[in-house]
Design a protein around this motif. Sequence first.
Motif, mmCIF file in Angstrom:
data_model
loop_
_atom_site.group_PDB
_atom_site.id
_atom_site.type_symbol
_atom_site.label_atom_id
_atom_site.label_comp_id
_atom_site.label_asym_id
_atom_site.label_seq_id
_atom_site.Cartn_x
_atom_site.Cartn_y
_atom_site.Cartn_z
ATOM 1 N N ALA A 1 49.987 -33.800 -17.738
ATOM 2 C CA ALA A 1 50.297 -32.405 -18.008
ATOM 3 C C ALA A 1 48.945 -31.483 -17.496
ATOM 4 O O ALA A 1 49.030 -30.691 -16.868
ATOM 5 N N LEU A 2 47.920 -32.143 -17.679
ATOM 6 C CA LEU A 2 46.719 -31.715 -17.568
ATOM 7 C C LEU A 2 46.380 -31.673 -15.940
ATOM 8 O O LEU A 2 45.999 -30.717 -15.393
ATOM 9 N N GLU A 3 46.832 -32.748 -15.338
ATOM 10 C CA GLU A 3 46.747 -32.750 -13.846
ATOM 11 C C GLU A 3 47.537 -31.809 -13.273
ATOM 12 O O GLU A 3 47.192 -31.129 -12.261
ATOM 13 N N GLU A 4 48.878 -31.211 -13.891
ATOM 14 C CA GLU A 4 49.564 -30.182 -13.267
ATOM 15 C C GLU A 4 48.958 -29.027 -13.449
ATOM 16 O O GLU A 4 48.793 -28.170 -12.561
ATOM 17 N N VAL A 5 48.162 -28.554 -14.645
ATOM 18 C CA VAL A 5 47.314 -27.653 -14.733
ATOM 19 C C VAL A 5 46.457 -27.129 -13.596
ATOM 20 O O VAL A 5 46.113 -26.481 -13.152
ATOM 21 N N PHE A 6 45.567 -28.460 -13.283
ATOM 22 C CA PHE A 6 44.598 -28.442 -11.971
ATOM 23 C C PHE A 6 45.130 -28.232 -10.692
ATOM 24 O O PHE A 6 44.411 -28.150 -9.799
ATOM 25 N N GLY A 7 46.505 -28.599 -10.638
ATOM 26 C CA GLY A 7 47.146 -28.852 -9.297
ATOM 27 C C GLY A 7 46.517 -29.640 -8.427
ATOM 28 O O GLY A 7 46.350 -30.571 -8.407
#
Length: 101
Positions: free
Chosen positions: A81-87
């Motif tokens: 989820a955090l990786e998705e935020v950072f794109g």
Amino acid sequence: MVVCQKLFAERGINLSITQKEVETFLEEYRKYLLSQVEEIKDILQTLPVDAVERAFSYKDAAKIAEKLKYYHSMYQIGLHALEEVFGKNKISFSIRGVNVV
């Protein structure tokens, strides 16, 4: 409180709260704010450094705290989820937390 009552009275507003209620509120609010500081300290010690640095790219303390809490909520869901935020900006999970005094 007396000063506030006088100011409100001059404007035709009658306060129904007491000095004790105001003092109690301020004490409880102080405790709440201190708990927020402790929460942010814990977040700073938990999040990957990349996420902390991203949050600190903002200059306003309220915005930094908002971003830290947001990143932490994503982090609690899972690393993905955090990786998705950072794109496209890759995040390193190898270095976590910053020193907080």
